[in-house]
Every structure is written in structure tokens, then in C-alpha cells.
Design a protein around this motif. Structure first.
Motif, short mmCIF file in Angstrom:
data_model
loop_
_atom_site.label_atom_id
_atom_site.label_comp_id
_atom_site.label_asym_id
_atom_site.label_seq_id
_atom_site.Cartn_x
_atom_site.Cartn_y
_atom_site.Cartn_z
N ALA A 52 -12.03 -11.91 -3.75
CA ALA A 52 -12.59 -11.08 -2.88
C ALA A 52 -12.65 -11.45 -1.51
CB ALA A 52 -13.98 -10.73 -3.22
N VAL A 74 -6.51 -11.51 4.20
CA VAL A 74 -5.86 -10.19 3.87
C VAL A 74 -5.77 -10.21 2.61
CG1 VAL A 74 -3.49 -8.94 4.12
CG2 VAL A 74 -4.43 -10.34 6.13
N ILE A 75 -5.99 -9.00 1.94
CA ILE A 75 -6.18 -8.74 0.61
C ILE A 75 -5.27 -7.67 0.10
CG2 ILE A 75 -7.59 -8.34 -1.39
CD1 ILE A 75 -10.02 -9.32 -0.12
N LEU A 76 -4.15 -7.90 -0.76
CA LEU A 76 -3.27 -7.21 -1.17
C LEU A 76 -3.43 -6.82 -2.68
CD1 LEU A 76 0.00 -8.80 0.48
CD2 LEU A 76 -1.52 -6.91 1.40
N TYR A 117 -9.95 0.83 -5.17
CA TYR A 117 -10.90 -0.05 -4.30
C TYR A 117 -10.12 -0.09 -2.78
CZ TYR A 117 -14.16 -2.00 -7.43
OH TYR A 117 -15.34 -2.16 -8.21
N GLN A 118 -9.10 0.22 -2.65
CA GLN A 118 -8.43 0.39 -1.32
C GLN A 118 -9.19 1.63 -0.36
OE1 GLN A 118 -4.32 0.59 -0.14
NE2 GLN A 118 -4.79 1.98 1.31
N LYS A 119 -9.50 2.78 -1.46
CA LYS A 119 -10.16 3.78 -0.79
C LYS A 119 -11.67 3.49 -0.70
CE LYS A 119 -11.95 7.45 -3.09
NZ LYS A 119 -11.95 8.31 -4.31
N HIS A 120 -12.22 2.55 -1.52
CA HIS A 120 -13.51 2.19 -1.24
C HIS A 120 -13.52 0.92 -0.17
CE1 HIS A 120 -15.80 4.89 -3.66
NE2 HIS A 120 -14.66 4.96 -4.50
N GLY A 121 -12.61 0.81 0.38
CA GLY A 121 -12.90 -0.31 1.45
C GLY A 121 -12.65 -1.94 1.14
N PHE A 122 -12.14 -2.20 -0.14
CA PHE A 122 -12.26 -3.39 -0.47
C PHE A 122 -10.87 -4.31 -0.41
CE2 PHE A 122 -16.02 -1.75 -1.89
CZ PHE A 122 -16.97 -2.59 -1.23
N ILE A 123 -9.77 -3.53 -0.21
CA ILE A 123 -8.41 -4.01 -0.11
C ILE A 123 -7.61 -3.40 0.86
CG2 ILE A 123 -6.19 -3.79 -1.52
CD1 ILE A 123 -7.68 -3.73 -4.04
N ASP A 124 -6.91 -4.35 1.66
CA ASP A 124 -6.16 -3.98 2.70
C ASP A 124 -5.05 -3.18 2.61
OD1 ASP A 124 -7.34 -5.18 5.07
OD2 ASP A 124 -7.25 -7.31 3.88
N LYS A 125 -4.36 -3.17 1.31
CA LYS A 125 -3.08 -2.67 1.07
C LYS A 125 -2.56 -2.66 -0.26
CE LYS A 125 1.32 -1.31 3.10
NZ LYS A 125 0.93 0.19 3.23
#
Ligand SMILES: [Zn+2]
Ligand SMILES: [Zn+2]
Lengths: 316, 305, 316, 305
Positions: free
Chosen positions: B219, B223-225, B258-266
Motif C-alpha cells: 500500500a 509509486v504504485i503500479l 482503486y486507481q479511480k479511488h486514489g490508491f494506485i498511480d497507474k
């Protein structure tokens, strides 16, 4: 709620009460017999509560009369002022916290909060915390760090709330970020497991420097019911799972996963509240004294090393 | 076996690769067709593997083994395994049955436990790596996973190597009880130290990344892909459905969700993952980047529309 | 969109084009006259764009063809990798940001993002940012600080989003926290106002060490329309309000509220994109060079003093 | 005038209080009745003032002047005004009409601008204070407010005095344009420095605390209290209703609403505000607390149910 193992004791205690009544009527003198039975009852009590199974502990930890975080905040500390909100989204009533003091020592305190009745449990979500609750805890910890106040956390949750909104708002992230925050916090942290230590939802505020566990509390990676469902596909085998999971203070202390067991009055904390509060207070102050001897660097190293060595594996 | 699978063999010293089987490739079944887990379409195995186990029709990213991920993400021959000698124990005495399962999964995956750690090159960048493997006990995190992840993070900090971890896990390993739970603290504390050393930490979430692993080292990457469609989250879908007594929408807890909810960069297609890593590493270590990375960058993007 | 003041110029340019056509037909030689008219047009152009009223600037700043944050991120930097999400709630498309580089210098860049058309504007909410967007910006700034990368922010918003959910999630808090974050950030921050600098929604990412303003951008405490509604109860008097509000680069530079005006090609940035990108890039690099000469302590003091002296009052 | 109003006069040196009128109490109108702004109930003025201008029936907290807040929150005679000599200017040349309004409000409120700053005792605690006043240009923040708030924050940092600010403002002062806007940065930067000095900063949000003041020094107190029913927020109700084209619920943007949404530590009745401040200050400076504060604390609370 009565544990199965408690039944003989309760029956005996009832009988003694009846005899006392007869005795008081003045017709026969039973005082000697009563004394003997009372001694017997004390022994039985000690015997029973010294030999609780892990599953008994689970039931004790979940006992509806068990003292909650709020009880300790009120009784252990001279003053407590609740602070609300995560500064992002909400104020989660399943996690409470605020400023507290004992004498001239200011603390930041927080814990999972179960309800005392159904109505309160609905508000408190049975102590199951949403991301907002964990973020509130994180905010309070940062505030404590800013002013150098030690943090005390009280653990009592079946687990993090498994709801849609909780997932949407990043339950996993909120837990992880709190754990990282605690791992790096510049003030001492004392964790007291007072009831249920339910997995990640517990750990999110339980990564303290000193982890104290009330004798009849539990700490587990998964609920016994959940474990039983997975292993035996049968949630009713929870007591077997409780045996298997190593969730008692005894097991955890022996394995270096907690630091101390706080003894409870026979029958549990609710059987002698004042004694329980005193024991918790004493343990907090004693452990704080120990931690306050460290420099900041020593504290951080102590904490890192503490968790660094947790684990069980073999190395060729 | 096609080129994609051959590659990772070259990442192991020849002696070992030919050796006792421990480090060999998982056996490829002889069937010529596989069925897509996403849309049930039959796919010719050769195509399936050329396409990196991604279904052309529905985009489903099938699970990869740790070794396959080495082939996918690192320069051929550059991978060097670290911390190989750590083996799982049975601290709660779950006994024979559990140990047998561990042994079977060790055989199946050629891993000691659910993560492979080492160092390698990604583009011009030297990096430290941890690749989890779902085929070992569902990628569950016990003490070995926690210890190896922690060691590779410490290794990255000590050697100033960016750490890349591909997560893939159903959560903490129940059979290790609170030992498992404490790995969450251990790994996150090591991530803090990596950060204090100023070394970047990149996470690639793959399907699934849930519970204890999601709630710890997955988490909090710099950078979180994530791979498309990967299921991510803390609580399992079934538990949530039991709680709320209704069905969840199909995209719930997906990487895209989770990208939409702000937790993943891409969310990044497997095909583009290595290129993406190189681009990101270039930012963190511009001296190592090659001019053509930028100049010839075909994927250069402006803000997503 | 054509400004009123531009009309004579556009008419003249049209006439010239017609004459050129006639000339090319070969019947009459008009080349001398055309040359004269072209000279005239150049003069007129210069005259017009050097004498824009504040209201003209407002219209220029809002011009539908005006270059947006995304344009600069793509063109000014060698590479740009967008990072998504606030790690709390959502990924606000009205604020974009990520890692970027020029040569070996890595930056963290971000800005308000308006849409290029109606469809994109719906997604981008016309560049009006919700708390989540500001929190994303804050996250990226902290990431920049962690690795020592300078931050560049691009300002282009009518204002923070005035919606129910935005208020519920603490728009005021998100803005304030970002301002405090920027005031304390350990890396240099360069702010470029490229279009509309709309009040608090702009400031939430505009509290830089160096504030650069494109010639035809504006920066205002309130929209001219809002100001006119309040003062004259008549939003149509916005152009009077624009005069009153001191929202042009010229006024702000003179009063020490910004640091530099970046000149635009005649007619605005979109009339010569390459030139505009070059000017912005040059200004960023030059200002960064200046800031990078500071030690961290000097940078922090420079920033504090910069804002500390902003204000207009008398002291007895 | 009843006791409540009398008190603040004693907070000013006698000479000044009797002097040129600048620091005198606002005139109390002679009518014997006031109408509650919350529920229209007529209230006998004497009762109204004894009840600290809170309606018994609906709980509405009517606005207080800065001087009234001194009486409410500080120990009698302990208040000492600071930074008195800062006067508003007209940097955008709004001209005669604007200056006339400023002069009128100066006369009406006995303030130079919309905030009064100083030091005082709250219980046993020496503190630095800033009390905003809605009756001066709606509490709008121009350069004077920004400067005085900044100075009192710096004063608190230099003298290690906790800073308490009661906010009350419609936002930035339009007539000062970007000068106003920059006060948001100035004050927040000073709050950072106060925090670095380890000195606590307590905010009391009163009705209204919106726009520029909400979005700067109001929002980031170490502890944030609010009066019941205070309207708080960034955008005004009318602007939001225009945007969404529907009516907002009545409790929208109230202090209670924002406590529920996580932005306020506690909504506190005006009657309890001083006691609450003392309790909070006791935590931050235990040496100064009196034993009876704790022992005789009638409001000691456990978690709110
Ligand atoms: Zn498919
Ligand atoms: Zn009323």
C-alpha cells in the motif's frame, strides 16, 4: 453470559448463598460448613480461571460486560478530552481518542470502542473501524509526536470493518499507513490489548513499543470462526481453531510476540473494576518509565529491532 | 516452450538450472490450448505465452510465477537471487498436513516460500527485487515472506538500490498466527528505513493483492503500479457480501477501481510494465538513463484524457 | 473567441489576404501596398496587445484555445509520468501531476487542468478542484520533498469547486493544509500562473517560492463577476471589477505579489506555442537555478520573508 | 448593562476605558427585548446577556464582539492588547466609499480592523489571543487581520505562549485583492513556525468561519473547537445552491456537520468554552494546572455516546 467452565462455580456459589440464608434464620448453625464451602469455592474459582482454554479466553475477551476502551480512558487517566475526526472524511465512533493525563504526564490515548448495548454498538459498529477511524488515530499520533506525548492504544476489535465504503476509501491503505506511522513515530507507544485483538484491524493501532495484554484478551491473525471455516469448512469448530491459532497471552509472551501479561481479577476485569484499572495504570506507567529512559535514537532502534526479530523460520 | 519461458532459465546459473529441479521452470503441460480465466475463450498455448498470458479478447492478465516475472521485467541474465536459504517453519504446530502442503508447493514452484528476492537490471538500472508467487500457498505471507521482503528492503537501503516488489497474495498466512501478523510491521518499518535512505520503492500490484499484504508493503510504495484487473483490497469479496447481504459490482476492488479511488498511480498493461519501470527509474536516477529512453519514448504521455 | 479589441486587426489581416490573392492573379502588382499594409498590421497588433485592459486579460486568460497545464507538462519537460490519486478518496481529474524531467533534473509537477472541449471539461470539472485534488497535490509535494525534487505548479482555475461533496470532504481544510504544506516544504517551489488564478482554489497550489505569471494570465481574490455582483449587484459589470481588482501581472509585480511576468507572443500563448513553451521553460530553469543556490535554511527563510512582507497597511 | 458586559471594561486600563471612546464598549441599545435570530423568540435583554447571547429555546449562539469574547474567555483584568497601531489601507484604490465604511466600522466596534490581539490569562494559563469581530466588515481578512494574526502567532512562538484564535469571518477582504489572498500564506507559515517551536495552537470557530479564513488559520489548529450552529466552509451556501441548482439541507456546513465529517474536535457550548480551554491548556502545560481543575472537574467525560 456464562462460560461452560464457570457453571459448577456458579452453582456452588448459589448453594452457599442458600445456606447463608438458612444460617441467618437462626435455626441451625451452619457457619463452619459455610466457611468450608467458601474455601472450596475459592479453590474452584482459582482452578477454573487458571485453566481456561483458549476458546474460554475468546469468550472472556468478547464478554458483554468486559470493560471497553472508554472505561479505561475514564478510569485510568485523571482527565480525558476526546478529539474527533480524521480531518478528511468523518469521525468514526468505532475508534475513540484524545488527550489524557495522569498527574503531570500528558498522553495521547486511543482505542477501538465497542458499544455497551445494541444501540451503542450500531453507532460504534461493534468496534469495527473504517479507514476514517484509522486515519483519525494516525492524526492523533502525529499530534502526539508534535508535542512529544507518549501514545497509549487500547485494542478491542473483532477486526477492521469489511464494508463496501470501507474498501472504497482504502481500508488496506489506512491500515498500512498507520503501521508505518507507528513504526516511525518519535514518541513512545504503549499498546494494551484489552479484549479482542482482531487481525489487521487491531494491528493498525497496535504496533507499539510495548505490547501488554490483559490475561483474558486474545490476539489473532484471523478469528477462530474464520480459521475454522477455512480449515474445516465449519465455523462451529471455532474452539479447535482457537486452540490452533496461538491467540492467548501465554503463547504470545512465550514466543516474544508481546511483552507482558496484565493479570486480571478471577473471573475477568469486570469482576473487580478498580483492581483492573489499577493494574492497567500501573503497567502503563511502569512501561512508560522504561521507554522514557531511552534517547529518541535508542527508542527507534529498540522498536525496529523488536519487530525485526519477530518471525519463525529456519535458515540453512 | 516459447521464447518467453526460455528466458528465465537463462537467469539462473546453468548448473542450478539443470540441477536438482529446485530452480527449474514449472512444467508446462502438454496441452496445446488453454482456456482464458476471464472469458473462457480457448487460446492456443503458444499465442497465450507470446501474449505474456494476457488474453487478447478480454484483457485478462493471468497469474505469473515469480520466475516468469523475472523474464518479464529484468534484463536477460541479470537476475541474481538473494536470501535463498530461508525456509518456512511451523510455529503453531499445524503439523504434517501443513508441512506436506508446503513441500508440495516448494516442488511445484521451485521456491522455498511465496516470494523470490534478488537483484537485477531493469533497463540500465540496478535494482533490488521481490516477486511474490501465488502458486505457493496463495502467496500468503508468513515469516519467510516477511523476512525476505524485509531483507531485500534493507539490502536496497544499504546498497542504494531502488526496490521493486510485485505483490501477489491472499493475505497473511493463517498457519503462522500472530507471527504472520507481525510481518506487516516488520516490512513497513523497513520501508520507512528505505525511505529515510532516500531510495525509491516501487510496487506492482498483481492479482490478487489483498488482506495482510495489501495492508502492509503493497500500500505504501512511492509509486504504485498495478496490472489491469488485479483484485486488490483488505476484506475479501465474500466476507463483504456476507456483511452487506448483497452482491458486489464486478469491478469492485479491481486495480481500475482503486486507481479511480486514489490508491494506485497507474494501471499498466503487462506488455508495458518493464518500459514503465524504466521510465520511472529514470526519474529517480537520471544519470543511469539512456538518451533514447526519452527521445525515442513511444509512450510519452500528456495527462490522461 | 475574438476579443473586441482584436477585431480591427483581424479585419485588416483579412483584407491583406484578399489583396495577396489579387496580387497573385498577376493582373496588378500590389506588392508594395501589401508590404505597407503588413507593416501597418504589425504595428496595430503590437498596439492592441500592448494595451489590453484588465478585462481583455481576463478574456485572454479564459480563452478556449489557451494552453493548459497538460500542454506545458508535455512540451516543457522531456518526460512526464502522471501519478494518480490522493491516497484517501479519489483521483481528481481537475488536478493533474506527476514526475517530470528536463535533462538530468527531476521535478514534481502539477497543475489545475481545464478541458479542451465540453466532454473533457465535464471530466475535469472545468479545472475546479475538489479536496481530493488538493490532497493529491499535497501527496505529490511530500513525495517531491522525500526525494529532494523541486516542485513546479501550474495555475489555471476559475476557483475551487463549490459543490456539496467538496464542502463535505473539507474543501477549506484541504486548501489550508496545502498552503501550510507549501510554506514548510523542504524543496524549492516554482509557481507559474498560466491562465486563471482563481482565489483560494488557485492559491492551494500557488504558494511557491517564485511566482511567475504569463503576461495574459490573471490572479484574483475573487472573480470579476463575483466582485461586480457584490459591489454593484450586477455581474455584467465584471469588466469594471476587473479594473478594480488589480488582477494583472503588471499590478501584482509592481506590488511585490508576484516575481516575474513571462511575456507572451502577440495575441497570446496559443499564437506561437513553441515560443511560449520555450519562454516558460527558460523561466522555470532560471528561477530554479536561483533557488538552488540557497541552503535549505536560506530557502525556508527566503520563503517566509517573501510572504511575511506581503500586505498593505499603515502603522502608527 | 449587566455583569457580563461590564466585565470587559475592566479588562482595559481605566484611563483608556474612560478615554477617547476607541476602546470603549459598543453601545447597548436601550430596547429591553431582543429577538432570537434562530427562532424569532423575543428574549428579555437582561436574560439574553446573562445567557451569553445564547437563546435558551433554540440554542442559537448570537455573534459576540471581540471585547465580549475577552469577557467570556479570559480572566478579568488580565487582557492586555497588542499590535494596536496597525491600520487598514486601500491598496487597490477602492476610494472614498470604502474608506468611509472602514471608518464607520472602526467607530462601531472600537477596533482598527476585524481582529483584536493581545495576551491574557485563561485559568492559570498565560496565552496569546486573537479574537475576530464580525461587526467589522463581516470579519473579512485584509492585510491588517493577516498581519495581526501573524504577529500574535509569532509572539506566541517567541514567548512560548499557547495561541488561541476565535475565528469569525466571511472570508478574504475583496477590496484588498491579492494582498488579502496572500494573508492565507502568511498566517499559515506563522502557524508552522509556532508548531516548530512546540507551542500549541487552539482554534475556536464561531459563526461564520468561511472562505479565506476557514481555508487558512481556522482549519489547522492543533485542537479545533467550534460554537454550536456556527456556519463553516469554503464556498458560500448561495454559490453552492447556484452550482447544484437545489436547496441545501439546513444543517449543511454547521459546526455539528463538520464535527461529524471529521474537521472539528468538539462543538462546545459558549457557556463551557472557557472551562474547555482550561482543560485543554492543562494538557499542554500540566505544571500550570490547578489541582481542582482535575479533581473538581464536573465535565469530565468518557467517550461520547
Ligand atoms: Zn479472455
Ligand atoms: Zn432562539
Amino acid at each position: 453470559m456464562i462460560l461452560d467452565v464457570e457453571k459448577p462455580l456458579l452453582e456452588l456459589e448459589e448453594k452457599i448463598l442458600e445456606l447463608i440464608k438458612v444460617n441467618e434464620s437462626g435455626k441451625i448453625d451452619l457457619s463452619k460448613e459455610i466457611k468450608a464451602l467458601e474455601k472450596k469455592a475459592r479453590e474452584l474459582k482459582k482452578d477454573i480461571y487458571s485453566n481456561l482454554t483458549p476458546w474460554d479466553r475468546v469468550l472472556m475477551a468478547r464478554h458483554p460486560q468486559r470493560l471497553t476502551t472508554g472505561d479505561y480512558l475514564e478510569a485510568v487517566f485523571d482527565d480525558f478530552f476526546e478529539l474527533h475526526g480524521d480531518r478528511y472524511y468523518s469521525d468514526d465512533a468505532a475508534l475513540v481518542g484524545g488527550l489524557a493525563s495522569i498527574g503531570d504526564q500528558t498522553f495521547m490515548v486511543m482505542g477501538h470502542q465497542k458499544g455497551k448495548d445494541t444501540k451503542e454498538n450500531l453507532k460504534r459498529n461493534f468496534g469495527m473501524v473504517a479507514p476514517d477511524g484509522f486515519r483519525k488515530a494516525g492524526r492523533l499520533m502525529k499530534l502526539a509526536e508534535k508535542f512529544g506525548y507518549p501514545v497509549v492504544t487500547f485494542i478491542d476489535t473483532p477486526g477492521a470493518y469489511p464494508g463496501i465504503e470501507a474498501e472504497e476509501r482504502g481500508q488496506f491503505e489506512a491500515i498500512s499507513k498507520n503501521i508505518a506511522l507507528m513504526a516511525g513515530l518519535d514518541v513512545p507507544i504503549i499498546t494494551v490489548i484489552i479484549g479482542e485483538g482482531g487481525s489487521g484491524g487491531a494491528l493498525a493501532i497496535a504496533a507499539g513499543d510495548r505490547i501488554l495484554m490483559l490475561e483474558n484478551s486474545i490476539y489473532s491473525v484471523i478469528s477462530p470462526e474464520g480459521c475454522a471455516s477455512i480449515i474445516w469448512r465449519d465455523a462451529s469448530k471455532a474452539s479447535d481453531a482457537a486452540n490452533a491459532l496461538g491467540l492467548t497471552g501465554e503463547f504470545l509472551l512465550k514466543n516474544g510476540l508481546i511483552d507482558e501479561i496484565i493479570p486480571e481479577p478471577l473471573g475477568g476485569v469486570h469482576k473487580d473494576r478498580e483492581k483492573s484499572y489499577f493494574a492497567v495504570k500501573e503497567a502503563i506507567l511502569r512501561n512508560l518509565e522504561m521507554l522514557q529512559k531511552f534517547t529518541l535514537e535508542e527508542l527507534k532502534n529498540y522498536r525496529y529491532d523488536k519487530y525485526r526479530k519477530m518471525g519463525s523460520f529456519t535458515e540453512k | 516452450m516459447n521464447a518467453f519461458f526460455d528466458k528465465f532459465k537463462t537467469n539462473k546459473p546453468a548448473a542450478e538450472a539443470e540441477g536438482e529441479g529446485k530452480v527449474q521452470a514449472p512444467k508446462v503441460p502438454s496441452d496445446l490450448w488453454v482456456k482464458c480465466s476471464g472469458c473462457d475463450t480457448p487460446i492456443y498455448r503458444k499465442v497465450f505465452e507470446e501474449k505474456l498470458k494476457v488474453c487478447d479478447k478480454c484483457g485478462f492478465h493471468h497469474k505469473l510465477s515469480s520466475y516468469e516475472r523475472i523474464s518479464l521485467l529484468t534484463e536477460p541474465g541479470s537476475f541474481e537471487e538473494l536470501f535463498t536459504e530461508i525456509l518456512p517453519a511451523d510455529p503453531l504446530n499445524f503439523g504434517e498436513e501443513y508441512m506436506t502442503k508446503l513441500a508440495a508447493d516448494q516442488k511445484k514452484t521451485n521456491l522455498n516460500d511465496a516470494v523470490l528476492t534478488g537483484k537485477a537490471k531493469v533497463g540500465e538500472h540496478n535494482v533490488a527485487l521481490g516477486f511474490m508467487d501465488f502458486f505457493f500457498r496463495g502467496g500468503s505471507m508468513g515469516s519467510v515472506v516477511g523476512e525476505k521482503i524485509t531483507r531485500i528492503l534493507e539490502y536496497g537501503a544499504d546498497n542504494r538500490l531502488p526496490v521493486i516488489i510485485a505483490t501477489c497474495s491472499g493475505g497473511a498466512r493463517m498457519q503462522e498466527g500472530v507471527f504472520s501478523l507481525m510481518q506487516l510491521v516488520k516490512t513497513n518499518a523497513a520501508i520507512n528505513r528505505l525511505g529515510e535512505a532516500g531510495v525509491p520503492y516501487i510496487v506492482i500490484m498483481t492479482d490478487p493483492t489483498t488482506a495482510g499484504v495489501a495492508a502492509s508493503f503493497a500500500a505504501i510504495g512511492d509509486v504504485i503500479l498495478a496490472e489491469p484487473g488485479a483484485i486488490i483490497g483488505f476484506s475479501g469479496r465474500r466476507v463483504i457480501e456476507q456483511t452487506i447481504r448483497q452482491k458486489l459490482p464486478p469491478d469492485f476492488q479491481s486495480a481500475e477501481f482503486y486507481q479511480k479511488h486514489g490508491f494506485i498511480d497507474k494501471v499498466v498493461h503487462r506488455r508495458m510494465m518493464k518500459k514503465t519501470l524504466v521510465r520511472i527509474l529514470n526519474f529517480f536516477n537520471p544519470k543511469a538513463k539512456k538518451t533514447e529512453d526519452v527521445v525515442a519514448e513511444p509512450e510519452k504521455q500528456t495527462v490522461e484524457v
